[in-house]
Enzyme design. Structure first.
Site, PDB file in Angstrom:
ATOM      1  N   SER A  25      -2.911  14.438 -13.572  1.00  0.00           N
ATOM      2  CA  SER A  25      -2.110  15.609 -13.817  1.00  0.00           C
ATOM      3  C   SER A  25      -2.813  16.543 -14.715  1.00  0.00           C
ATOM      4  CB  SER A  25      -0.583  15.377 -13.813  1.00  0.00           C
ATOM      5  OG  SER A  25      -0.283  14.752 -12.551  1.00  0.00           O
ATOM      6  N   LYS A  76      11.054   8.922 -10.736  1.00  0.00           N
ATOM      7  CA  LYS A  76      11.476   9.935  -9.973  1.00  0.00           C
ATOM      8  C   LYS A  76      12.958   9.864  -9.839  1.00  0.00           C
ATOM      9  CE  LYS A  76       6.884  10.746  -7.921  1.00  0.00           C
ATOM     10  NZ  LYS A  76       6.303  11.119  -6.824  1.00  0.00           N
ATOM     11  N   ALA A 139       8.827   2.786   3.866  1.00  0.00           N
ATOM     12  CA  ALA A 139      10.116   3.686   3.725  1.00  0.00           C
ATOM     13  C   ALA A 139      10.636   3.320   2.260  1.00  0.00           C
ATOM     14  CB  ALA A 139      11.137   2.745   4.654  1.00  0.00           C
ATOM     15  N   GLY A 140       9.421   3.465   1.328  1.00  0.00           N
ATOM     16  CA  GLY A 140       9.983   3.534  -0.064  1.00  0.00           C
ATOM     17  C   GLY A 140      10.117   4.797  -0.539  1.00  0.00           C
ATOM     18  N   ASN A 162       8.448   0.059   9.006  1.00  0.00           N
ATOM     19  CA  ASN A 162       8.501  -0.599   7.597  1.00  0.00           C
ATOM     20  C   ASN A 162       8.582  -2.088   7.851  1.00  0.00           C
ATOM     21  OD1 ASN A 162       8.073  -0.293   4.871  1.00  0.00           O
ATOM     22  ND2 ASN A 162      10.349  -0.973   4.919  1.00  0.00           N
ATOM     23  N   THR A 164      10.299  -4.099   5.949  1.00  0.00           N
ATOM     24  CA  THR A 164      11.785  -4.422   5.938  1.00  0.00           C
ATOM     25  C   THR A 164      12.474  -3.026   6.788  1.00  0.00           C
ATOM     26  OG1 THR A 164      11.138  -5.229   3.631  1.00  0.00           O
ATOM     27  CG2 THR A 164      13.569  -4.747   4.299  1.00  0.00           C
ATOM     28  N   MET A 226      -1.364   8.483   1.934  1.00  0.00           N
ATOM     29  CA  MET A 226      -0.923   9.197   0.701  1.00  0.00           C
ATOM     30  C   MET A 226      -1.399   8.549  -0.460  1.00  0.00           C
ATOM     31  SD  MET A 226       3.225   9.715   2.018  1.00  0.00           S
ATOM     32  CE  MET A 226       3.824   9.945   0.703  1.00  0.00           C
ATOM     33  N   TYR A 228      -4.973   7.617  -2.789  1.00  0.00           N
ATOM     34  CA  TYR A 228      -6.230   8.211  -2.912  1.00  0.00           C
ATOM     35  C   TYR A 228      -7.070   7.090  -3.738  1.00  0.00           C
ATOM     36  CZ  TYR A 228      -4.939  10.003  -7.586  1.00  0.00           C
ATOM     37  OH  TYR A 228      -4.716  10.085  -8.745  1.00  0.00           O
TER      38      TYR A 228
HETATM   39  P1  ATR Z   1       6.922   3.692  -3.339  1.00  0.00           P
HETATM   40  O1  ATR Z   1       7.434   4.193  -4.706  1.00  0.00           O
HETATM   41  O2  ATR Z   1       5.215   3.669  -3.865  1.00  0.00           O
HETATM   42  O3  ATR Z   1       7.298   4.290  -2.156  1.00  0.00           O
HETATM   43  P2  ATR Z   1       8.200   1.516  -3.142  1.00  0.00           P
HETATM   44  O4  ATR Z   1       9.645   2.310  -2.949  1.00  0.00           O
HETATM   45  O5  ATR Z   1       8.368   0.182  -3.636  1.00  0.00           O
HETATM   46  O6  ATR Z   1       7.168   2.180  -3.781  1.00  0.00           O
HETATM   47  O7  ATR Z   1       7.910   1.455  -1.504  1.00  0.00           O
HETATM   48  C1  ATR Z   1       6.685   0.594  -1.229  1.00  0.00           C
HETATM   49  C2  ATR Z   1       6.512   0.463   0.253  1.00  0.00           C
HETATM   50  O8  ATR Z   1       5.338   0.130   0.677  1.00  0.00           O
HETATM   51  C3  ATR Z   1       7.647  -0.147   1.029  1.00  0.00           C
HETATM   52  O9  ATR Z   1       7.735   0.662   2.333  1.00  0.00           O
HETATM   53  C4  ATR Z   1       6.808  -1.486   1.120  1.00  0.00           C
HETATM   54  O10 ATR Z   1       7.612  -2.353   2.242  1.00  0.00           O
HETATM   55  P3  ATR Z   1       8.953  -3.146   2.320  1.00  0.00           P
HETATM   56  O11 ATR Z   1       9.989  -1.994   2.048  1.00  0.00           O
HETATM   57  O12 ATR Z   1       8.998  -4.014   3.400  1.00  0.00           O
HETATM   58  O13 ATR Z   1       8.744  -3.655   0.868  1.00  0.00           O
HETATM   59  C5  ATR Z   1       5.654  -0.971   1.533  1.00  0.00           C
HETATM   60  N1  ATR Z   1       4.678  -2.070   1.362  1.00  0.00           N
HETATM   61  C6  ATR Z   1       3.940  -2.549   0.067  1.00  0.00           C
HETATM   62  N2  ATR Z   1       3.329  -3.391   0.294  1.00  0.00           N
HETATM   63  C7  ATR Z   1       3.138  -3.534   1.789  1.00  0.00           C
HETATM   64  C8  ATR Z   1       2.121  -4.516   2.490  1.00  0.00           C
HETATM   65  N3  ATR Z   1       1.276  -5.495   1.800  1.00  0.00           N
HETATM   66  N4  ATR Z   1       2.261  -4.408   3.835  1.00  0.00           N
HETATM   67  C9  ATR Z   1       3.232  -3.500   4.456  1.00  0.00           C
HETATM   68  N5  ATR Z   1       4.039  -2.735   3.780  1.00  0.00           N
HETATM   69  C10 ATR Z   1       3.819  -2.782   2.289  1.00  0.00           C
END
Ligand code: ATR
Length: 284
Positions: A25, A76, A139-140, A162, A164, A226, A228
Protein backbone atom coordinates in the site's frame (compact mmCIF):
# COMPACT_ATOMS: atom_id res chain seq x y z
CA UNK A 1 8.19 29.61 3.53
CA UNK A 2 9.73 27.68 6.44
CA UNK A 3 10.26 23.93 6.43
CA UNK A 4 7.60 23.60 9.06
CA UNK A 5 5.03 25.32 6.87
CA UNK A 6 5.97 23.10 3.97
CA UNK A 7 5.57 19.92 5.99
CA UNK A 8 2.29 21.02 7.49
CA UNK A 9 0.82 21.21 4.00
CA UNK A 10 1.46 17.54 3.42
CA UNK A 11 -1.48 15.33 4.40
CA UNK A 12 -0.65 12.11 6.21
CA UNK A 13 -2.12 8.68 5.53
CA UNK A 14 -1.13 5.18 6.60
CA UNK A 15 -1.98 1.50 6.46
CA UNK A 16 -2.38 -0.32 9.78
CA UNK A 17 -1.94 -4.08 10.09
CA UNK A 18 -0.04 -6.89 11.76
CA UNK A 19 2.14 -8.03 10.05
CA UNK A 20 2.61 -5.00 7.80
CA UNK A 21 6.18 -5.10 6.43
CA UNK A 22 5.00 -6.90 3.26
CA UNK A 23 2.32 -4.30 2.48
CA UNK A 24 2.37 -2.83 -1.01
CA UNK A 25 0.00 0.00 0.00
CA UNK A 26 2.76 2.60 0.71
CA UNK A 27 4.21 1.99 -2.77
CA UNK A 28 0.78 2.13 -4.45
CA UNK A 29 -0.41 5.31 -2.73
CA UNK A 30 2.94 7.06 -3.17
CA UNK A 31 2.75 6.42 -6.91
CA UNK A 32 -0.93 7.54 -6.98
CA UNK A 33 0.07 10.77 -5.19
CA UNK A 34 2.92 11.47 -7.63
CA UNK A 35 0.70 10.70 -10.59
CA UNK A 36 -2.12 13.03 -9.48
CA UNK A 37 0.05 15.76 -7.88
CA UNK A 38 -1.41 15.28 -4.39
CA UNK A 39 0.71 16.56 -1.48
CA UNK A 40 0.50 13.52 0.76
CA UNK A 41 2.67 11.05 2.58
CA UNK A 42 1.73 7.43 3.22
CA UNK A 43 3.39 5.04 5.65
CA UNK A 44 2.91 1.55 7.11
CA UNK A 45 2.12 1.25 10.83
CA UNK A 46 2.60 -1.98 12.73
CA UNK A 47 0.12 -2.18 15.61
CA UNK A 48 -0.05 -4.82 18.37
CA UNK A 49 -3.02 -7.17 18.59
CA UNK A 50 -3.75 -6.78 22.32
CA UNK A 51 -7.22 -5.44 23.14
CA UNK A 52 -7.44 -1.69 22.65
CA UNK A 53 -4.13 -1.26 20.80
CA UNK A 54 -5.79 -0.73 17.43
CA UNK A 55 -8.25 1.92 18.67
CA UNK A 56 -5.42 3.71 20.52
CA UNK A 57 -3.27 3.74 17.35
CA UNK A 58 -6.10 5.24 15.28
CA UNK A 59 -6.69 7.88 17.96
CA UNK A 60 -2.97 8.78 18.05
CA UNK A 61 -2.87 8.99 14.27
CA UNK A 62 -5.89 11.30 14.17
CA UNK A 63 -4.57 13.45 17.05
CA UNK A 64 -1.29 13.94 15.16
CA UNK A 65 -3.23 15.36 12.21
CA UNK A 66 -3.53 12.17 10.12
CA UNK A 67 -6.23 12.31 7.46
CA UNK A 68 -7.05 8.71 6.61
CA UNK A 69 -6.12 5.07 7.05
CA UNK A 70 -6.22 1.77 5.24
CA UNK A 71 -6.84 -1.17 7.50
CA UNK A 72 -5.65 -4.69 6.82
CA UNK A 73 -5.51 -8.07 8.57
CA UNK A 74 -6.38 -8.57 11.42
CA UNK A 75 -8.05 -5.21 12.16
CA UNK A 76 -10.84 -4.84 9.58
CA UNK A 77 -13.55 -5.85 12.05
CA UNK A 78 -12.11 -3.62 14.77
CA UNK A 79 -12.12 -0.76 12.23
CA UNK A 80 -15.78 -1.48 11.51
CA UNK A 81 -16.57 -1.23 15.23
CA UNK A 82 -14.55 1.98 15.59
CA UNK A 83 -16.17 3.88 12.69
CA UNK A 84 -18.87 6.27 13.91
CA UNK A 85 -20.53 6.04 10.51
CA UNK A 86 -20.15 3.38 7.80
CA UNK A 87 -21.05 3.24 4.11
CA UNK A 88 -23.76 0.70 3.31
CA UNK A 89 -21.50 -1.90 1.70
CA UNK A 90 -19.18 -1.81 4.73
CA UNK A 91 -22.14 -2.04 7.08
CA UNK A 92 -23.23 -5.48 5.90
CA UNK A 93 -19.68 -6.72 5.27
CA UNK A 94 -18.88 -6.22 8.97
CA UNK A 95 -15.41 -5.13 7.87
CA UNK A 96 -13.86 -1.76 7.05
CA UNK A 97 -10.62 -1.26 5.08
CA UNK A 98 -10.73 2.55 4.73
CA UNK A 99 -11.11 5.17 7.48
CA UNK A 100 -11.08 8.93 7.33
CA UNK A 101 -12.08 11.82 9.58
CA UNK A 102 -14.70 14.47 8.84
CA UNK A 103 -14.81 18.15 9.90
CA UNK A 104 -16.42 17.20 13.21
CA UNK A 105 -13.52 14.77 13.79
CA UNK A 106 -15.84 11.79 13.43
CA UNK A 107 -14.31 8.58 12.10
CA UNK A 108 -15.98 7.34 8.87
CA UNK A 109 -15.54 3.87 7.35
CA UNK A 110 -15.96 2.12 4.02
CA UNK A 111 -14.95 -1.17 2.46
CA UNK A 112 -13.43 -0.83 -1.01
CA UNK A 113 -12.34 -4.48 -1.47
CA UNK A 114 -15.43 -5.55 -3.43
CA UNK A 115 -15.36 -2.51 -5.69
CA UNK A 116 -11.69 -3.29 -6.34
CA UNK A 117 -12.44 -6.89 -7.29
CA UNK A 118 -15.36 -6.03 -9.58
CA UNK A 119 -13.37 -3.25 -11.30
CA UNK A 120 -10.39 -5.47 -11.90
CA UNK A 121 -12.56 -8.23 -13.35
CA UNK A 122 -14.80 -6.06 -15.49
CA UNK A 123 -12.87 -2.88 -16.39
CA UNK A 124 -9.28 -4.12 -16.45
CA UNK A 125 -9.96 -7.55 -17.96
CA UNK A 126 -13.28 -7.12 -19.77
CA UNK A 127 -15.04 -9.86 -17.77
CA UNK A 128 -18.83 -9.91 -17.41
CA UNK A 129 -20.47 -10.99 -14.16
CA UNK A 130 -24.07 -10.17 -15.10
CA UNK A 131 -26.08 -13.32 -15.85
CA UNK A 132 -23.13 -15.61 -15.08
CA UNK A 133 -22.95 -18.57 -12.69
CA UNK A 134 -20.57 -17.56 -9.92
CA UNK A 135 -18.85 -19.81 -7.39
CA UNK A 136 -17.05 -18.26 -4.41
CA UNK A 137 -14.65 -20.38 -2.38
CA UNK A 138 -14.39 -19.49 1.30
CA UNK A 139 -16.62 -17.75 3.81
CA UNK A 140 -14.19 -15.75 5.93
CA UNK A 141 -13.55 -12.03 6.25
CA UNK A 142 -12.17 -11.65 2.72
CA UNK A 143 -15.35 -13.06 1.15
CA UNK A 144 -17.67 -11.07 3.42
CA UNK A 145 -15.96 -7.90 2.23
CA UNK A 146 -16.63 -8.50 -1.47
CA UNK A 147 -20.04 -10.20 -1.58
CA UNK A 148 -22.29 -7.16 -1.86
CA UNK A 149 -20.54 -5.51 -4.85
CA UNK A 150 -20.28 -8.92 -6.55
CA UNK A 151 -24.00 -9.63 -6.09
CA UNK A 152 -24.86 -6.10 -7.18
CA UNK A 153 -23.15 -6.95 -10.51
CA UNK A 154 -26.16 -9.30 -11.00
CA UNK A 155 -24.79 -12.83 -11.50
CA UNK A 156 -27.53 -15.39 -12.38
CA UNK A 157 -26.44 -17.47 -9.42
CA UNK A 158 -23.89 -17.23 -6.63
CA UNK A 159 -22.83 -20.31 -4.66
CA UNK A 160 -20.58 -19.90 -1.61
CA UNK A 161 -18.63 -23.09 -0.88
CA UNK A 162 -16.75 -23.50 2.37
CA UNK A 163 -15.01 -26.24 4.36
CA UNK A 164 -17.09 -25.20 7.39
CA UNK A 165 -20.47 -25.12 5.67
CA UNK A 166 -22.39 -23.25 8.36
CA UNK A 167 -20.22 -20.17 7.76
CA UNK A 168 -21.23 -20.20 4.08
CA UNK A 169 -24.88 -20.59 5.14
CA UNK A 170 -24.64 -17.59 7.44
CA UNK A 171 -23.24 -15.45 4.62
CA UNK A 172 -25.86 -16.68 2.13
CA UNK A 173 -28.63 -15.65 4.57
CA UNK A 174 -27.01 -12.32 5.34
CA UNK A 175 -26.72 -11.34 1.65
CA UNK A 176 -29.97 -12.96 0.44
CA UNK A 177 -31.54 -9.58 -0.32
CA UNK A 178 -28.79 -8.88 -2.87
CA UNK A 179 -29.36 -11.83 -5.20
CA UNK A 180 -29.67 -15.57 -5.75
CA UNK A 181 -27.07 -16.71 -3.24
CA UNK A 182 -26.79 -20.19 -1.69
CA UNK A 183 -24.28 -22.18 0.38
CA UNK A 184 -22.58 -25.49 -0.41
CA UNK A 185 -20.06 -28.02 0.88
CA UNK A 186 -17.14 -28.72 -1.49
CA UNK A 187 -18.28 -32.34 -2.02
CA UNK A 188 -21.73 -31.17 -3.13
CA UNK A 189 -20.19 -29.23 -6.05
CA UNK A 190 -19.57 -32.46 -7.99
CA UNK A 191 -21.43 -32.36 -11.31
CA UNK A 192 -22.06 -28.58 -11.24
CA UNK A 193 -20.52 -26.03 -13.56
CA UNK A 194 -19.66 -22.33 -13.11
CA UNK A 195 -18.63 -19.49 -15.42
CA UNK A 196 -16.64 -17.67 -12.74
CA UNK A 197 -14.81 -19.23 -9.78
CA UNK A 198 -13.38 -16.80 -7.24
CA UNK A 199 -11.02 -18.03 -4.55
CA UNK A 200 -11.46 -16.12 -1.29
CA UNK A 201 -9.94 -18.77 0.98
CA UNK A 202 -6.58 -18.33 2.65
CA UNK A 203 -5.57 -21.85 1.54
CA UNK A 204 -2.97 -20.46 -0.91
CA UNK A 205 -1.03 -19.07 2.04
CA UNK A 206 -0.16 -22.67 2.93
CA UNK A 207 0.28 -23.56 -0.75
CA UNK A 208 -3.01 -25.49 -0.59
CA UNK A 209 -6.22 -25.60 -2.58
CA UNK A 210 -9.78 -26.34 -1.47
CA UNK A 211 -10.88 -29.81 -2.70
CA UNK A 212 -12.39 -28.92 -6.10
CA UNK A 213 -13.83 -31.57 -8.43
CA UNK A 214 -12.70 -31.64 -12.07
CA UNK A 215 -15.22 -30.24 -14.55
CA UNK A 216 -16.31 -27.47 -12.18
CA UNK A 217 -15.26 -24.69 -14.55
CA UNK A 218 -17.49 -24.16 -17.60
CA UNK A 219 -15.96 -23.94 -21.06
CA UNK A 220 -14.48 -20.44 -21.45
CA UNK A 221 -14.88 -20.03 -17.66
CA UNK A 222 -12.72 -17.64 -15.63
CA UNK A 223 -10.85 -18.09 -12.37
CA UNK A 224 -9.88 -15.27 -9.99
CA UNK A 225 -7.69 -15.66 -6.92
CA UNK A 226 -8.11 -12.86 -4.38
CA UNK A 227 -4.57 -13.70 -3.24
CA UNK A 228 -1.52 -12.70 -5.28
CA UNK A 229 2.11 -13.72 -5.33
CA UNK A 230 5.31 -13.21 -7.33
CA UNK A 231 4.62 -16.52 -9.08
CA UNK A 232 1.31 -18.16 -10.11
CA UNK A 233 -0.77 -19.04 -7.04
CA UNK A 234 -1.96 -22.66 -6.60
CA UNK A 235 -5.49 -21.58 -7.55
CA UNK A 236 -4.35 -19.77 -10.72
CA UNK A 237 -2.41 -22.92 -11.67
CA UNK A 238 -5.53 -25.01 -11.00
CA UNK A 239 -7.61 -22.72 -13.23
CA UNK A 240 -5.11 -22.95 -16.09
CA UNK A 241 -5.01 -26.74 -15.73
CA UNK A 242 -8.82 -26.78 -15.93
CA UNK A 243 -8.72 -24.85 -19.21
CA UNK A 244 -9.74 -21.42 -17.89
CA UNK A 245 -10.08 -18.77 -20.59
CA UNK A 246 -8.61 -16.37 -18.03
CA UNK A 247 -6.97 -17.09 -14.65
CA UNK A 248 -6.06 -14.00 -12.66
CA UNK A 249 -4.53 -13.30 -9.28
CA UNK A 250 -5.61 -10.50 -6.94
CA UNK A 251 -2.90 -7.92 -7.65
CA UNK A 252 -5.29 -5.86 -9.78
CA UNK A 253 -7.88 -6.00 -6.99
CA UNK A 254 -5.28 -4.75 -4.51
CA UNK A 255 -4.48 -1.72 -6.66
CA UNK A 256 -8.14 -1.03 -7.50
CA UNK A 257 -9.27 -1.12 -3.85
CA UNK A 258 -6.43 1.30 -3.10
CA UNK A 259 -7.57 3.57 -5.94
CA UNK A 260 -11.08 3.69 -4.49
CA UNK A 261 -9.70 4.56 -1.02
CA UNK A 262 -7.58 7.27 -2.64
CA UNK A 263 -10.69 8.63 -4.36
CA UNK A 264 -12.63 8.69 -1.07
CA UNK A 265 -9.83 10.65 0.59
CA UNK A 266 -8.74 12.99 -2.21
CA UNK A 267 -11.64 13.13 -4.68
CA UNK A 268 -9.24 12.22 -7.51
CA UNK A 269 -9.13 8.97 -9.49
CA UNK A 270 -5.62 7.69 -10.22
CA UNK A 271 -4.72 5.74 -13.36
CA UNK A 272 -4.35 2.18 -12.09
CA UNK A 273 -2.93 0.32 -15.12
CA UNK A 274 0.68 1.57 -14.84
CA UNK A 275 0.59 1.05 -11.06
CA UNK A 276 -0.53 -2.57 -11.41
CA UNK A 277 2.40 -3.10 -13.77
CA UNK A 278 4.82 -1.37 -11.40
CA UNK A 279 3.72 -3.42 -8.37
CA UNK A 280 3.96 -6.61 -10.46
CA UNK A 281 7.54 -5.74 -11.39
CA UNK A 282 8.29 -4.89 -7.78
CA UNK A 283 6.97 -8.33 -6.70
CA UNK A 284 9.10 -10.11 -9.27
P1 ATR B 1 -9.70 -14.11 5.68
O1 ATR B 1 -9.83 -12.83 6.45
O2 ATR B 1 -8.45 -14.21 4.84
O3 ATR B 1 -10.94 -14.44 4.91
P2 ATR B 1 -10.54 -16.06 7.59
O4 ATR B 1 -11.67 -15.20 8.00
O5 ATR B 1 -9.75 -16.80 8.64
O6 ATR B 1 -9.46 -15.23 6.78
O7 ATR B 1 -11.09 -17.11 6.50
C1 ATR B 1 -10.26 -18.02 5.85
C2 ATR B 1 -11.09 -18.79 4.84
O8 ATR B 1 -10.24 -19.69 4.12
C3 ATR B 1 -12.18 -19.64 5.47
O9 ATR B 1 -13.27 -19.72 4.56
C4 ATR B 1 -11.48 -20.99 5.60
O10 ATR B 1 -12.36 -22.09 5.67
P3 ATR B 1 -13.04 -22.49 7.08
O11 ATR B 1 -14.07 -21.44 7.36
O12 ATR B 1 -13.62 -23.82 6.86
O13 ATR B 1 -11.91 -22.47 8.09
C5 ATR B 1 -10.72 -21.03 4.32
N1 ATR B 1 -9.55 -21.95 4.30
C6 ATR B 1 -8.35 -21.76 4.92
N2 ATR B 1 -7.51 -22.78 4.65
C7 ATR B 1 -8.19 -23.64 3.84
C8 ATR B 1 -7.86 -24.88 3.21
N3 ATR B 1 -6.66 -25.45 3.36
N4 ATR B 1 -8.81 -25.47 2.44
C9 ATR B 1 -10.03 -24.92 2.28
N5 ATR B 1 -10.40 -23.73 2.85
C10 ATR B 1 -9.49 -23.10 3.62
Amino acid sequence: MTNHQQTSQIDHYAVIGNPIAHSKSPLIHTVFAQQTGQAMQYEALLVGTQAGEFAAAVQRFQASGGKGLNITVPFKQAAWALAAQRCQRAERAGAVNTLWFDDQRRCLGDNTDGVGLVRDLTQNHGGRIEGQRLLILGAGGAVRGVLEPLLDAAPAQCVIANRTVHKAETLAELFAAHGNVTASAYEALQGQSFDFIINGTSASLQGELPPLPDGLLAEDGWCYDMMYASTKTPFVRWGLAQGAACALDGLGMLVEQAAQSFYLWRGVKPDTAPVIQQVREHLG
